[in-house]
Design a protein around this motif. Structure first.
Motif, PDB file in Angstrom:
ATOM      1  N   GLU A  21      -2.006   2.841   2.672  1.00 33.08           N
ATOM      2  CA  GLU A  21      -1.234   3.891   1.993  1.00 33.08           C
ATOM      3  C   GLU A  21       0.246   3.552   1.991  1.00 33.08           C
ATOM      4  O   GLU A  21       0.926   3.685   0.965  1.00 33.08           O
ATOM      5  CB  GLU A  21      -1.460   5.238   2.689  1.00 33.08           C
ATOM      6  N   ILE A  22       0.756   3.132   3.135  1.00 38.93           N
ATOM      7  CA  ILE A  22       2.190   2.799   3.242  1.00 38.93           C
ATOM      8  C   ILE A  22       2.528   1.607   2.363  1.00 38.93           C
ATOM      9  O   ILE A  22       3.532   1.598   1.634  1.00 38.93           O
ATOM     10  CB  ILE A  22       2.552   2.519   4.720  1.00 38.93           C
ATOM     11  N   MET A  23       1.672   0.574   2.400  1.00 35.29           N
ATOM     12  CA  MET A  23       1.916  -0.627   1.598  1.00 35.29           C
ATOM     13  C   MET A  23       2.015  -0.298   0.112  1.00 35.29           C
ATOM     14  O   MET A  23       2.932  -0.777  -0.592  1.00 35.29           O
ATOM     15  CB  MET A  23       0.783  -1.633   1.827  1.00 35.29           C
ATOM     16  N   LEU A  24       1.084   0.507  -0.382  1.00 39.74           N
ATOM     17  CA  LEU A  24       1.055   0.807  -1.814  1.00 39.74           C
ATOM     18  C   LEU A  24       2.112   1.835  -2.195  1.00 39.74           C
ATOM     19  O   LEU A  24       2.697   1.756  -3.288  1.00 39.74           O
ATOM     20  CB  LEU A  24      -0.335   1.287  -2.218  1.00 39.74           C
ATOM     21  N   ALA A  25       2.375   2.806  -1.340  1.00 39.23           N
ATOM     22  CA  ALA A  25       3.392   3.822  -1.636  1.00 39.23           C
ATOM     23  C   ALA A  25       4.763   3.189  -1.770  1.00 39.23           C
ATOM     24  O   ALA A  25       5.569   3.591  -2.608  1.00 39.23           O
ATOM     25  CB  ALA A  25       3.395   4.896  -0.555  1.00 39.23           C
ATOM     26  N   ARG A  26       5.043   2.191  -0.932  1.00 40.99           N
ATOM     27  CA  ARG A  26       6.338   1.501  -1.007  1.00 40.99           C
ATOM     28  C   ARG A  26       6.502   0.741  -2.312  1.00 40.99           C
ATOM     29  O   ARG A  26       7.620   0.401  -2.697  1.00 40.99           O
ATOM     30  CB  ARG A  26       6.471   0.537   0.172  1.00 40.99           C
ATOM     31  N   ARG A  27       5.418   0.458  -2.966  1.00 39.32           N
ATOM     32  CA  ARG A  27       5.474  -0.252  -4.247  1.00 39.32           C
ATOM     33  C   ARG A  27       5.304   0.685  -5.444  1.00 39.32           C
ATOM     34  O   ARG A  27       5.029   0.253  -6.552  1.00 39.32           O
ATOM     35  CB  ARG A  27       4.417  -1.361  -4.258  1.00 39.32           C
ATOM     36  N   GLY A  28       5.467   1.980  -5.196  1.00 36.29           N
ATOM     37  CA  GLY A  28       5.548   2.946  -6.285  1.00 36.29           C
ATOM     38  C   GLY A  28       4.250   3.596  -6.686  1.00 36.29           C
ATOM     39  O   GLY A  28       4.223   4.366  -7.654  1.00 36.29           O
ATOM     40  N   ASP A 101     -11.723  -7.220  -8.164  1.00 35.95           N
ATOM     41  CA  ASP A 101     -11.305  -8.285  -7.248  1.00 35.95           C
ATOM     42  C   ASP A 101     -12.056  -8.128  -5.931  1.00 35.95           C
ATOM     43  O   ASP A 101     -12.673  -7.082  -5.670  1.00 35.95           O
ATOM     44  CB  ASP A 101      -9.790  -8.221  -7.003  1.00 35.95           C
ATOM     45  N   TYR A 102     -11.986  -9.179  -5.115  1.00 35.23           N
ATOM     46  CA  TYR A 102     -12.729  -9.209  -3.848  1.00 35.23           C
ATOM     47  C   TYR A 102     -11.801  -9.870  -2.837  1.00 35.23           C
ATOM     48  O   TYR A 102     -11.569 -11.083  -2.895  1.00 35.23           O
ATOM     49  CB  TYR A 102     -14.012 -10.007  -4.053  1.00 35.23           C
ATOM     50  N   LEU A 103     -11.238  -9.063  -1.916  1.00 34.59           N
ATOM     51  CA  LEU A 103     -10.241  -9.567  -0.973  1.00 34.59           C
ATOM     52  C   LEU A 103     -10.848  -9.700   0.412  1.00 34.59           C
ATOM     53  O   LEU A 103     -11.523  -8.787   0.905  1.00 34.59           O
ATOM     54  CB  LEU A 103      -9.042  -8.611  -0.905  1.00 34.59           C
ATOM     55  N   LEU A 104     -10.571 -10.847   1.054  1.00 31.28           N
ATOM     56  CA  LEU A 104     -11.035 -11.086   2.423  1.00 31.28           C
ATOM     57  C   LEU A 104      -9.930 -10.740   3.401  1.00 31.28           C
ATOM     58  O   LEU A 104      -8.778 -11.167   3.242  1.00 31.28           O
ATOM     59  CB  LEU A 104     -11.447 -12.549   2.593  1.00 31.28           C
ATOM     60  N   ARG A 105     -10.268  -9.937   4.430  1.00 30.90           N
ATOM     61  CA  ARG A 105      -9.316  -9.630   5.490  1.00 30.90           C
ATOM     62  C   ARG A 105      -9.299 -10.777   6.518  1.00 30.90           C
ATOM     63  O   ARG A 105     -10.334 -11.408   6.753  1.00 30.90           O
ATOM     64  CB  ARG A 105      -9.714  -8.329   6.196  1.00 30.90           C
ATOM     65  N   PRO A 106      -8.145 -10.983   7.152  1.00 32.14           N
ATOM     66  CA  PRO A 106      -6.870 -10.295   6.890  1.00 32.14           C
ATOM     67  C   PRO A 106      -6.194 -10.862   5.648  1.00 32.14           C
ATOM     68  O   PRO A 106      -6.299 -12.059   5.373  1.00 32.14           O
ATOM     69  CB  PRO A 106      -6.068 -10.612   8.146  1.00 32.14           C
ATOM     70  N   PHE A 107      -5.535 -10.006   4.874  1.00 34.19           N
ATOM     71  CA  PHE A 107      -4.773 -10.456   3.705  1.00 34.19           C
ATOM     72  C   PHE A 107      -3.346  -9.943   3.857  1.00 34.19           C
ATOM     73  O   PHE A 107      -3.078  -8.976   4.573  1.00 34.19           O
ATOM     74  CB  PHE A 107      -5.389  -9.949   2.403  1.00 34.19           C
ATOM     75  N   ASP A 108      -2.420 -10.593   3.190  1.00 37.49           N
ATOM     76  CA  ASP A 108      -1.020 -10.164   3.304  1.00 37.49           C
ATOM     77  C   ASP A 108      -0.694  -9.156   2.207  1.00 37.49           C
ATOM     78  O   ASP A 108      -1.485  -8.896   1.297  1.00 37.49           O
ATOM     79  CB  ASP A 108      -0.061 -11.365   3.252  1.00 37.49           C
ATOM     80  N   VAL A 109       0.480  -8.592   2.313  1.00 40.68           N
ATOM     81  CA  VAL A 109       0.923  -7.562   1.377  1.00 40.68           C
ATOM     82  C   VAL A 109       0.942  -8.097  -0.048  1.00 40.68           C
ATOM     83  O   VAL A 109       0.533  -7.419  -0.993  1.00 40.68           O
ATOM     84  CB  VAL A 109       2.326  -7.047   1.771  1.00 40.68           C
ATOM     85  N   GLU A 110       1.414  -9.342  -0.197  1.00 39.27           N
ATOM     86  CA  GLU A 110       1.542  -9.907  -1.541  1.00 39.27           C
ATOM     87  C   GLU A 110       0.191 -10.059  -2.230  1.00 39.27           C
ATOM     88  O   GLU A 110       0.071  -9.850  -3.444  1.00 39.27           O
ATOM     89  CB  GLU A 110       2.244 -11.275  -1.480  1.00 39.27           C
ATOM     90  N   GLU A 113      -0.847  -6.567  -3.384  1.00 41.13           N
ATOM     91  CA  GLU A 113       0.020  -6.144  -4.497  1.00 41.13           C
ATOM     92  C   GLU A 113      -0.330  -6.893  -5.775  1.00 41.13           C
ATOM     93  O   GLU A 113      -0.391  -6.310  -6.860  1.00 41.13           O
ATOM     94  CB  GLU A 113       1.492  -6.378  -4.140  1.00 41.13           C
ATOM     95  N   LEU A 114      -0.581  -8.196  -5.657  1.00 40.02           N
ATOM     96  CA  LEU A 114      -0.945  -9.001  -6.821  1.00 40.02           C
ATOM     97  C   LEU A 114      -2.247  -8.512  -7.426  1.00 40.02           C
ATOM     98  O   LEU A 114      -2.372  -8.376  -8.655  1.00 40.02           O
ATOM     99  CB  LEU A 114      -1.062 -10.469  -6.415  1.00 40.02           C
ATOM    100  N   ALA A 115      -3.239  -8.207  -6.579  1.00 28.80           N
ATOM    101  CA  ALA A 115      -4.538  -7.739  -7.077  1.00 28.80           C
ATOM    102  C   ALA A 115      -4.405  -6.403  -7.794  1.00 28.80           C
ATOM    103  O   ALA A 115      -4.979  -6.198  -8.871  1.00 28.80           O
ATOM    104  CB  ALA A 115      -5.521  -7.621  -5.918  1.00 28.80           C
ATOM    105  N   VAL A 116      -3.630  -5.468  -7.204  1.00 26.94           N
ATOM    106  CA  VAL A 116      -3.454  -4.143  -7.812  1.00 26.94           C
ATOM    107  C   VAL A 116      -2.682  -4.260  -9.122  1.00 26.94           C
ATOM    108  O   VAL A 116      -3.060  -3.666 -10.143  1.00 26.94           O
ATOM    109  CB  VAL A 116      -2.733  -3.191  -6.826  1.00 26.94           C
ATOM    110  N   ASN A 117      -1.596  -5.031  -9.110  1.00 29.47           N
ATOM    111  CA  ASN A 117      -0.804  -5.194 -10.337  1.00 29.47           C
ATOM    112  C   ASN A 117      -1.624  -5.825 -11.452  1.00 29.47           C
ATOM    113  O   ASN A 117      -1.480  -5.481 -12.630  1.00 29.47           O
ATOM    114  CB  ASN A 117       0.432  -6.051 -10.063  1.00 29.47           C
ATOM    115  N   ARG A 118      -2.485  -6.769 -11.076  1.00 33.46           N
ATOM    116  CA  ARG A 118      -3.329  -7.447 -12.071  1.00 33.46           C
ATOM    117  C   ARG A 118      -4.290  -6.460 -12.731  1.00 33.46           C
ATOM    118  O   ARG A 118      -4.538  -6.531 -13.936  1.00 33.46           O
ATOM    119  CB  ARG A 118      -4.095  -8.589 -11.400  1.00 33.46           C
TER     120      ARG A 118
END
Length: 452
Positions: A21-28, A101-110, A113-118
Motif C-alpha cells: 500500500e505504501i509503495m503504490l500510494a507514494r507513486r500516486g 504479469d507474474y512477479l517472484l518475491r522478493p522484488f524491488d520497488v522498481e 512499479e514497472l509492472a503496474v505502469n505497464r
C-alpha cells in the motif's frame, strides 16, 4: 483533484499488504486491501477497481482461483500475481488465464512499479486502439476545392489550428463540418492525440451524458461495468461536438461547468478528473435563432464561440464540382477524372444541392453502382429527389416559369428528401431537422410520393 487508478492489494500477510500500500500510494495510486481471494472477489464485484495485485497462495481462495473467477465472470479487471513459491506450472497457468504479469518475491520497488505502469499504459493503448478501429470506416475526405469560399475556409483553419482556442463551426447539413474539425485537429499541436467526434443528434438524450462523461459500474440500470467517456478518450486531443443545439439544455449546463472548471466526474463517481481537451463544436442551426428557440444556451454559445467559422453550402461553390467529383470518384474506385464524362458537371450545375457535399458523395457512390464498368455519365446521376432549382445567382437569365408555387414545392420536396437521407429514413428525426411536426411530414411525404 485528479482521479488516479485504484489498485486492490490482496495478501494474507498484514505487513506485506501495508508495505505494498505504501509503495503504490507514494507513486500516486489509490489503494484498497483484502486479506484473501474471497474478500478480494467481493470487493471487485462492487466495482471501481482498476487493477488487482494478488499473492498466489492464500487461504479460502488463492490467486489462481481469484483470476479464474474474474475471467469466468467476464470482469475486465487486470491482475498481477506475486509469489515466493513460484513454479513454471503456476506461471503458465496464470498467464493462460490472462494474468498481466507474474512477479517472484522478493522484488524491488522498481519491478512492481514497472509492472503496474505497464498494465495501465497497455489499457490506455487498448482503449485508443478500439476507438481508432471504429473510426477506420469513417470517411476522412480533405478540404477539396479552389473556390474563394474554400480558400477563405483554409485560411481560417490555418489561423486557429495552432492555438488552444475553442471553435464553433456553423453551416448547413452536409457542408463538411467534421472535415473542417479534423483539419483543425490535424493542424494543431494535438495532432498525435485522438480526434473524438460525438454526434449529439444521433445519441438518445438519456444516453448522451454517459457517452460524454463515462460512468462507474452501477451508476444506473444497465451500467454493468465501468465505462470511459468521450472526454477522457480525448485527453490531450480534440473533442468534436457535432449538432450541439440538439443536446438537451440541462446537459448543456453541465457541459458549460465542465468547460469552465476544466474537470469532470463520471456518472456515479465522486472523483474529479482533470481535463486537457480542445473543444470544437458545430451546429447546422443559426445559433442566435437556436438561442431564441430555447435549443441552445446563450452562455454556452458565448463560451464556445471564441472563433467562428461558417462553412459554405455547395450551391455557393459550384466551381468546385469538378474537383469534388474527381475526388469522390478516386475514393470510390481509384478512378481517374477521365472516367467521368465531361457533360456530367454540366448536368449537375443547376441542381440546388440541399444535402451539400455529403449528397454529392452519396450520389457518386450510387452512380458507380448504376454505371458498372462504364464511365460515369449524366444518366447515372438521376436528380429524381426533386426538380433542379436554378437561382438567379447561377444563371444569366431568369427561368421562363416565374410561378412561385411550383418552385416552392420543388425546393420543399428536395429538402424533405435530403432530411430523410440524413436521418436514415427516420421520419421523426427528419421532421425535427426540418423544423416541422411529424403530422406535417407524413402529409408532405404522401403529397410528394416520398418515403414509400
Amino acid at each position: 483533484m485528479t482521479s488516479s487508478p485504484r489498485v486492490l492489494i490482496v495478501d494474507d500477510e498484514p505487513n506485506m499488504r501495508r508495505v505494498l500500500e505504501i509503495m503504490l500510494a507514494r507513486r500516486g495510486y489509490r489503494t484498497l486491501a483484502a486479506a484473501d481471494g474471497l474478500e478480494a472477489w467481493e470487493r471487485v464485484q462492487e466495482g471501481g477497481i482498476d487493477l488487482v495485485v494478488s499473492d498466489l497462495r492464500m487461504p479460502r481462495l488463492d490467486g489462481i482461483e481469484l483470476l479464474r473467477r474474474l475471467r469466468e465472470a467476464k470482469l475486465d479487471v487486470p491482475l498481477i500475481l506475486m509469489t515466493a513459491h513460484g513454479s513454471l506450472d503456476s506461471a503458465v497457468e496464470a498467464l493462460r488465464l490472462g494474468a498481466c504479469d507474474y512477479l517472484l518475491r522478493p522484488f524491488d520497488v522498481e519491478a512492481l512499479e514497472l509492472a503496474v505502469n505497464r498494465v495501465f499504459a497497455s489499457r490506455r493503448l487498448l482503449q485508443q486502439n478500439d476507438f481508432l478501429r471504429s473510426e477506420v470506416a469513417r470517411a476522412k475526405h480533405g478540404l477539396v476545392g479552389i473556390s474563394s469560399a474554400m480558400q477563405k475556409l483554409r485560411r481560417q483553419i490555418e489561423q486557429v489550428a495552432p492555438t488552444r482556442t475553442s471553435v464553433l463551426l456553423t453551416g448547413e447539413t452536409g457542408t463538411g463540418k467534421e472535415v473542417a474539425a479534423r483539419a483543425i485537429h490535424d493542424g494543431s499541436e494535438r495532432a498525435d492525440a485522438l480526434f473524438v467526434p460525438v454526434n449529439c443528434a444521433a445519441i438518445p438524450a438519456e444516453m448522451l451524458e454517459s457517452e460524454l462523461f463515462g460512468h462507474e459500474k452501477g451508476a444506473f440500470t444497465g451500467a454493468v461495468k465501468h465505462r470511459v467517456g468521450k472526454f477522457e478518450l480525448a485527453q490531450s486531443g480534440t473533442l468534436f461536438l457535432d449538432e450541439l443545439a440538439e443536446m438537451p439544455v440541462a446537459l448543456q449546463a453541465k457541459l458549460l461547468r465542465v468547460i469552465e472548471s476544466g474537470e469532470m466526474q463520471r456518472l456515479g463517481g465522486n472523483d474529479a478528473i482533470r481535463l486537457d481537451v480542445r473543444l470544437v463544436a458545430a451546429t447546422n442551426r443559426a445559433p442566435q435563432q437556436a438561442i431564441r428557440d430555447g435549443r441552445l444556451r446563450e452562455d454556452l454559445y458565448f463560451r464556445l464561440n471564441v472563433f467562428a467559422i461558417e462553412l459554405p453550402p455547395l450551391r455557393e461553390r459550384r466551381e468546385d464540382l469538378p474537383a469534388l467529383l474527381a475526388h469522390f470518384a478516386q475514393l470510390q474506385r481509384g478512378a481517374v477524372p477521365s472516367a467521368i464524362a465531361s457533360d456530367v458537371v454540366e448536368h449537375l450545375q443547376g441542381y440546388a444541392w440541399p444535402g451539400n457535399v455529403r449528397e454529392l458523395r452519396n450520389m457518386v457512390e450510387r452512380a458507380f453502382i448504376l454505371a458498372g464498368t462504364q464511365d460515369l455519365k449524366p444518366v447515372h446521376f438521376p436528380l429524381d429527389v426533386g426538380a433542379p432549382v436554378v437561382t438567379y445567382a447561377t444563371t444569366d437569365h431568369p427561368p421562363s416559369d416565374l410561378r412561385l408555387e411550383p418552385a416552392v414545392e420543388a425546393l420543399e420536396r428536395s429538402l424533405i428528401a435530403a432530411a430523410l437521407r440524413d436521418s436514415g429514413g427516420n421520419k421523426s428525426r427528419a421532421a425535427q431537422k426540418l423544423g416541422i411536426s411529424e403530422r406535417s411530414i407524413w402529409y408532405k411525404l404522401k403529397k410528394y410520393g416520398l418515403g414509400e
